[in-house]
Scaffold this motif. Sequence first.
Motif, PDB file in Angstrom:
ATOM      1  N   THR A 169      35.860 -25.230 -46.718  1.00 43.95           N
ATOM      2  CA  THR A 169      34.576 -26.022 -46.303  1.00 43.95           C
ATOM      3  C   THR A 169      34.323 -24.833 -45.207  1.00 43.95           C
ATOM      4  O   THR A 169      34.418 -24.292 -44.192  1.00 43.95           O
ATOM      5  N   LYS A 170      32.593 -25.457 -44.557  1.00 44.87           N
ATOM      6  CA  LYS A 170      32.213 -24.736 -43.762  1.00 44.87           C
ATOM      7  C   LYS A 170      33.258 -24.792 -42.416  1.00 44.87           C
ATOM      8  O   LYS A 170      33.225 -24.292 -41.909  1.00 44.87           O
ATOM      9  N   ASP A 171      33.821 -26.139 -41.962  1.00 40.89           N
ATOM     10  CA  ASP A 171      34.258 -27.081 -41.174  1.00 40.89           C
ATOM     11  C   ASP A 171      36.141 -25.589 -40.960  1.00 40.89           C
ATOM     12  O   ASP A 171      35.689 -25.853 -40.124  1.00 40.89           O
ATOM     13  N   GLU A 172      36.481 -25.384 -42.148  1.00 41.16           N
ATOM     14  CA  GLU A 172      37.660 -25.044 -42.182  1.00 41.16           C
ATOM     15  C   GLU A 172      37.532 -23.102 -41.578  1.00 41.16           C
ATOM     16  O   GLU A 172      37.710 -22.786 -41.087  1.00 41.16           O
ATOM     17  N   ILE A 173      36.050 -22.901 -42.049  1.00 39.32           N
ATOM     18  CA  ILE A 173      36.101 -21.207 -42.042  1.00 39.32           C
ATOM     19  C   ILE A 173      35.491 -21.370 -40.282  1.00 39.32           C
ATOM     20  O   ILE A 173      35.791 -20.299 -39.887  1.00 39.32           O
ATOM     21  N   ALA A 174      34.602 -22.024 -39.470  1.00 41.11           N
ATOM     22  CA  ALA A 174      34.020 -22.549 -38.552  1.00 41.11           C
ATOM     23  C   ALA A 174      35.769 -22.243 -37.175  1.00 41.11           C
ATOM     24  O   ALA A 174      35.108 -21.668 -36.305  1.00 41.11           O
ATOM     25  N   GLY A 175      36.382 -22.684 -37.697  1.00 46.52           N
ATOM     26  CA  GLY A 175      37.249 -22.531 -36.503  1.00 46.52           C
ATOM     27  C   GLY A 175      38.063 -20.864 -36.836  1.00 46.52           C
ATOM     28  O   GLY A 175      38.416 -20.536 -35.823  1.00 46.52           O
ATOM     29  N   LEU A 176      38.084 -20.578 -37.772  1.00 45.49           N
ATOM     30  CA  LEU A 176      37.970 -18.615 -37.917  1.00 45.49           C
ATOM     31  C   LEU A 176      36.816 -18.101 -37.512  1.00 45.49           C
ATOM     32  O   LEU A 176      37.396 -17.508 -36.867  1.00 45.49           O
ATOM     33  N   ILE A 177      36.043 -18.444 -37.511  1.00 47.53           N
ATOM     34  CA  ILE A 177      35.014 -17.541 -36.412  1.00 47.53           C
ATOM     35  C   ILE A 177      34.994 -18.232 -35.247  1.00 47.53           C
ATOM     36  O   ILE A 177      34.716 -17.376 -34.428  1.00 47.53           O
ATOM     37  N   SER A 178      35.250 -19.521 -34.601  1.00 48.45           N
ATOM     38  CA  SER A 178      35.986 -19.596 -33.004  1.00 48.45           C
ATOM     39  C   SER A 178      37.288 -18.505 -32.691  1.00 48.45           C
ATOM     40  O   SER A 178      36.888 -18.521 -31.944  1.00 48.45           O
ATOM     41  N   GLU A 179      38.083 -19.115 -33.305  1.00 50.50           N
ATOM     42  CA  GLU A 179      38.787 -18.231 -33.470  1.00 50.50           C
ATOM     43  C   GLU A 179      38.782 -17.054 -32.892  1.00 50.50           C
ATOM     44  O   GLU A 179      39.259 -15.902 -32.070  1.00 50.50           O
ATOM     45  N   CYS A 180      37.806 -15.810 -34.532  1.00 47.36           N
ATOM     46  CA  CYS A 180      37.159 -14.816 -33.770  1.00 47.36           C
ATOM     47  C   CYS A 180      36.788 -14.690 -32.070  1.00 47.36           C
ATOM     48  O   CYS A 180      37.270 -13.686 -31.802  1.00 47.36           O
ATOM     49  N   ARG A 181      35.829 -15.585 -32.236  1.00 52.23           N
ATOM     50  CA  ARG A 181      34.868 -15.215 -30.685  1.00 52.23           C
ATOM     51  C   ARG A 181      35.590 -15.995 -29.113  1.00 52.23           C
ATOM     52  O   ARG A 181      36.010 -15.255 -28.620  1.00 52.23           O
ATOM     53  N   ALA A 182      37.069 -16.379 -29.729  1.00 52.54           N
ATOM     54  CA  ALA A 182      37.820 -16.734 -28.159  1.00 52.54           C
ATOM     55  C   ALA A 182      38.174 -15.641 -28.110  1.00 52.54           C
ATOM     56  O   ALA A 182      39.127 -15.219 -27.080  1.00 52.54           O
ATOM     57  N   PHE A 183      38.399 -14.162 -28.758  1.00 52.09           N
ATOM     58  CA  PHE A 183      39.332 -13.463 -28.945  1.00 52.09           C
ATOM     59  C   PHE A 183      38.249 -12.229 -28.460  1.00 52.09           C
ATOM     60  O   PHE A 183      39.021 -11.325 -28.152  1.00 52.09           O
ATOM     61  N   GLY A 184      37.378 -12.415 -28.142  1.00 54.56           N
ATOM     62  CA  GLY A 184      35.890 -11.659 -27.394  1.00 54.56           C
ATOM     63  C   GLY A 184      35.352 -10.762 -28.746  1.00 54.56           C
ATOM     64  O   GLY A 184      35.083  -9.491 -28.754  1.00 54.56           O
ATOM     65  N   MET A 185      35.693 -11.023 -30.392  1.00 55.55           N
ATOM     66  CA  MET A 185      34.851 -10.003 -31.273  1.00 55.55           C
ATOM     67  C   MET A 185      34.005 -11.009 -31.994  1.00 55.55           C
ATOM     68  O   MET A 185      34.282 -11.723 -31.662  1.00 55.55           O
ATOM     69  N   GLU A 186      33.434  -9.981 -31.990  1.00 58.01           N
ATOM     70  CA  GLU A 186      31.821 -10.751 -33.053  1.00 58.01           C
ATOM     71  C   GLU A 186      31.948 -11.044 -34.504  1.00 58.01           C
ATOM     72  O   GLU A 186      32.423  -9.880 -34.883  1.00 58.01           O
ATOM     73  N   PRO A 187      31.424 -11.934 -34.895  1.00 58.65           N
ATOM     74  CA  PRO A 187      32.407 -12.124 -35.974  1.00 58.65           C
ATOM     75  C   PRO A 187      30.512 -11.706 -36.972  1.00 58.65           C
ATOM     76  O   PRO A 187      29.717 -12.667 -36.243  1.00 58.65           O
ATOM     77  N   ILE A 188      30.971 -11.308 -38.247  1.00 60.86           N
ATOM     78  CA  ILE A 188      29.322 -10.688 -38.559  1.00 60.86           C
ATOM     79  C   ILE A 188      29.856 -11.186 -39.982  1.00 60.86           C
ATOM     80  O   ILE A 188      30.647 -11.354 -40.992  1.00 60.86           O
ATOM     81  N   PRO A 189      28.892 -12.222 -40.668  1.00 60.83           N
ATOM     82  CA  PRO A 189      28.377 -12.560 -41.773  1.00 60.83           C
ATOM     83  C   PRO A 189      27.972 -11.633 -42.517  1.00 60.83           C
ATOM     84  O   PRO A 189      27.213 -10.792 -42.950  1.00 60.83           O
ATOM     85  N   MET A 190      28.811 -11.518 -44.083  1.00 63.63           N
ATOM     86  CA  MET A 190      28.705 -10.905 -45.672  1.00 63.63           C
ATOM     87  C   MET A 190      28.430 -11.364 -46.667  1.00 63.63           C
ATOM     88  O   MET A 190      28.879 -12.159 -46.466  1.00 63.63           O
ATOM     89  N   PHE A 191      27.825 -10.991 -46.838  1.00 65.81           N
ATOM     90  CA  PHE A 191      26.987 -11.430 -48.207  1.00 65.81           C
ATOM     91  C   PHE A 191      26.402 -10.583 -49.540  1.00 65.81           C
ATOM     92  O   PHE A 191      25.214 -10.104 -48.598  1.00 65.81           O
ATOM     93  N   ASN A 192      27.121  -9.770 -50.473  1.00 68.52           N
ATOM     94  CA  ASN A 192      26.524  -8.638 -51.230  1.00 68.52           C
ATOM     95  C   ASN A 192      25.050  -9.291 -52.136  1.00 68.52           C
ATOM     96  O   ASN A 192      25.160  -9.988 -52.239  1.00 68.52           O
ATOM     97  N   HIS A 193      24.338  -8.652 -51.421  1.00 68.23           N
ATOM     98  CA  HIS A 193      23.352  -8.372 -52.305  1.00 68.23           C
ATOM     99  C   HIS A 193      22.543  -7.858 -53.478  1.00 68.23           C
ATOM    100  O   HIS A 193      21.509  -8.170 -53.511  1.00 68.23           O
ATOM    101  N   LEU A 194      23.214  -7.145 -53.519  1.00 69.64           N
ATOM    102  CA  LEU A 194      23.003  -6.340 -54.629  1.00 69.64           C
ATOM    103  C   LEU A 194      24.142  -6.148 -56.031  1.00 69.64           C
ATOM    104  O   LEU A 194      23.921  -7.121 -56.946  1.00 69.64           O
ATOM    105  N   GLY A 195      24.800  -5.811 -55.383  1.00 69.70           N
ATOM    106  CA  GLY A 195      26.537  -5.526 -56.541  1.00 69.70           C
ATOM    107  C   GLY A 195      26.675  -6.718 -56.592  1.00 69.70           C
ATOM    108  O   GLY A 195      27.313  -7.409 -55.211  1.00 69.70           O
ATOM    109  N   HIS A 196      28.332  -6.675 -57.032  1.00 66.81           N
ATOM    110  CA  HIS A 196      29.031  -7.270 -56.826  1.00 66.81           C
ATOM    111  C   HIS A 196      29.053  -9.395 -56.613  1.00 66.81           C
ATOM    112  O   HIS A 196      29.746  -9.883 -55.860  1.00 66.81           O
ATOM    113  N   ALA A 197      28.222  -9.050 -57.527  1.00 68.70           N
ATOM    114  CA  ALA A 197      27.416 -10.538 -57.851  1.00 68.70           C
ATOM    115  C   ALA A 197      28.344 -11.641 -58.423  1.00 68.70           C
ATOM    116  O   ALA A 197      27.999 -12.542 -58.107  1.00 68.70           O
ATOM    117  N   SER A 198      29.843 -11.078 -58.760  1.00 68.37           N
ATOM    118  CA  SER A 198      30.554 -12.236 -59.706  1.00 68.37           C
ATOM    119  C   SER A 198      31.485 -12.804 -58.525  1.00 68.37           C
ATOM    120  O   SER A 198      31.635 -13.545 -59.138  1.00 68.37           O
TER     121      SER A 198
END
Length: 449
Positions: A169-198
């Motif tokens: 769920t988004k709530d579960e992943i939000a915790g992962l993103i918060s952990e990333c920021r707590a370490f001073g890292m910037e989280p970057i979202p990725m979603f392939n907009h051409l290949g790898h569509a499966s």
Amino acid sequence: MLYFNIDKRTDARISRNCSETLMKRLWNSFCSLESDLYITAGDENAFSVGNAARPKLECGSEYALNVTESGIAVAGKDFGGFMRGFCSLLMKIEHGTNGLRLPCVTEQGIYRIGNRMLHICIFPETDLYFAYKTVRLAGICGYTHLVLEFWGMLKYDCLKELSWNTAYTKDEIAGLISECRAFGMEPIPMFNHLGHASASRECIGKHVVLDQNPRLDLLFLPDGWVWNICSDETTHLLRRVRSELYELFGKGEFFHIGCDEARSVSENPFIRHEILPKYLYTLTREVEKEGRRPMVWMDMFLEEGRFEHCYASGKADDIPLLRGALSDSTVFVDWQYDSVRCPIPSLFSLKDSGHDCIGAPWNKKENYTACVDTVAENGLFGIMQTTWHTLSLTSPGYIVDCAKKCGTHTFGWSQNCGSYDEIAVLMRRVSFEGNTYESAGWLRNQIEF
């Protein structure tokens, strides 16, 4: 050698913008549960214990630390630099018969590469706790950005078939993103907009959308591997996906749109000439208007057969047209896994392209070494260490070793041991919640049947 002795209770002054929970967990873990951190508010982007003077940062340094017999002090140029300095300090804690101690030392956090990114894929087989430990590992190893790609493992509101029924769920992943920021890292979202569509590995044959709802086949080209970039419905869906990811991830500089390995596009002259340039022009500018810099994989923008030991699928006559369609802020990310000599030819060729360029290696030592050297010696924008499916199949030691080649400090004793031993200690240090047999280390089982 002189030392600062660590007591069972350590009173520290810490910057208010830190996660107190994370700081206490890290300190306690690296002290093998023998010392607890008690926190009061301190200077911005700083950590101090006792009477050590706040160290000054040298030009180009991300952090500075100073340990004396009477105290500890860490300072960062920004929050990320501070957290990397604190993590470097933790690596220096020694465990002896007379208790815990830190050697008296000064250190400047000067890295060979400024932007140090790690790309993590969340597959159905990726345990969420292991994902947390990997994010923490990246943080203590000095990475600055974390690219998260969900292979059918994030539940979207816009289309339920974009995820398997076991997705997080988004709530579960939000915790992962918060952990990333707590370490001073910037989280970057990725979603392939051409290949790898499966949203599944091609060699396995699964398709997250069509295996659940074949009626949605018009969202894709007939092979199912590539999004139907001629379809307004597809375009609208991808916009909604980006919108949901922006909301989940919060503010940030980048969005990775992929655009790699789309063979039914690269081998179709009409789509390649007439449709793809218009699609890329509109897409990259939309991402800009949404407040992000688009990032693209470069294989379809490099000339096929031109660079020895480099993968490329672009046609020579099309490359100026395709690159010209990309917005000026687009970041070129050149993944090359078979190049083992510096400079990597394809990456070197991009240095005068007018775009920020990132080298992306995989888990072979000669490969990521050549990539780091190429980026550092040519002043390129950064590195993006990729993991793909092997993150769940092998030791993640290459994540640590690549970071060390970029300038990260780890344990002083690590030069005298095997890589498995070092990574095992690091994984234990970030297992804050404790381990079962299956979650300990990096593989669920010692023996595969």
